[in-house]
Design a protein around this motif. Structure first.
Motif, PDB file in Angstrom:
ATOM      1  N   GLY A  24       0.810  -1.212   0.000  1.00 43.14           N
ATOM      2  CA  GLY A  24       0.000   0.000   0.000  1.00 43.14           C
ATOM      3  C   GLY A  24       0.847   1.267   0.000  1.00 43.14           C
ATOM      4  N   VAL A  25       1.939   1.252   0.741  1.00 42.30           N
ATOM      5  CA  VAL A  25       2.843   2.413   0.768  1.00 42.30           C
ATOM      6  C   VAL A  25       3.418   2.632  -0.631  1.00 42.30           C
ATOM      7  N   ARG A  26       3.826   1.553  -1.300  1.00 47.26           N
ATOM      8  CA  ARG A  26       4.357   1.681  -2.668  1.00 47.26           C
ATOM      9  C   ARG A  26       3.280   2.232  -3.617  1.00 47.26           C
ATOM     10  N   LEU A  27       2.076   1.691  -3.533  1.00 46.38           N
ATOM     11  CA  LEU A  27       0.991   2.181  -4.393  1.00 46.38           C
ATOM     12  C   LEU A  27       0.698   3.653  -4.116  1.00 46.38           C
ATOM     13  N   GLY A  28       0.714   4.040  -2.849  1.00 48.00           N
ATOM     14  CA  GLY A  28       0.484   5.435  -2.492  1.00 48.00           C
ATOM     15  C   GLY A  28       1.559   6.350  -3.048  1.00 48.00           C
ATOM     16  N   ALA A  29       2.815   5.923  -2.935  1.00 51.88           N
ATOM     17  CA  ALA A  29       3.922   6.733  -3.464  1.00 51.88           C
ATOM     18  C   ALA A  29       3.839   6.833  -4.984  1.00 51.88           C
ATOM     19  N   GLU A  30       3.479   5.736  -5.638  1.00 49.41           N
ATOM     20  CA  GLU A  30       3.331   5.773  -7.097  1.00 49.41           C
ATOM     21  C   GLU A  30       2.180   6.694  -7.509  1.00 49.41           C
ATOM     22  N   HIS A  31       1.136   6.727  -6.697  1.00 51.95           N
ATOM     23  CA  HIS A  31       0.026   7.650  -6.968  1.00 51.95           C
ATOM     24  C   HIS A  31       0.506   9.098  -6.856  1.00 51.95           C
TER      25      HIS A  31
END
Length: 115
Positions: A24-31
């Protein structure tokens, strides 16, 4: 009288939750990177293409960065003129605006792991 038996594997559950939170942290950063790329001042597109995400999965911390020699100068120069929709503070301004989306992305991954 009915009996129920419960086996709790706390270590596996904790590991699954941590792994999901890291995802989720990776997805958030990519967002955040995606939204900031829409605001990066454009000349040739080099600055926009230099954006990257790095994640420390153990600490559940992510960083979004732009890697050109002039990225900081362009980010901080509030007097420069840019195309419509493009601006200085192209990264700094995004996180407060997108924080609820980032939180939702992390929460969704954790919920998914708990199914």
């Amino acid at each position: 009288m009915s009996r129920a038996r419960l086996r709790w594997n706390g270590a596996a559950a904790t590991a699954a939750i941590h792994q999901a939170a890291a995802r989720g942290v990776r997805l958030g950063a990519e967002h955040v990177l995606g939204v900031s790329r829409q605001r990066v001042p454009l000349d040739e597109g080099t600055l926009e293409r230099s954006g990257a995400v790095s994640v420390d999965e153990q600490q559940l911390v992510a960083a979004v960065s732009y890697d050109t020699p002039y990225a900081r100068r362009v980010h901080e120069d509030m007097n420069a003129r840019h195309s419509p929709g493009r601006s200085a503070k192209y990264l700094e301004a995004v996180l407060p605006q997108e924080s609820s989306t980032v939180q939702a992305l992390i929460a969704a991954q954790v919920r998914r792991a708990l199914r």
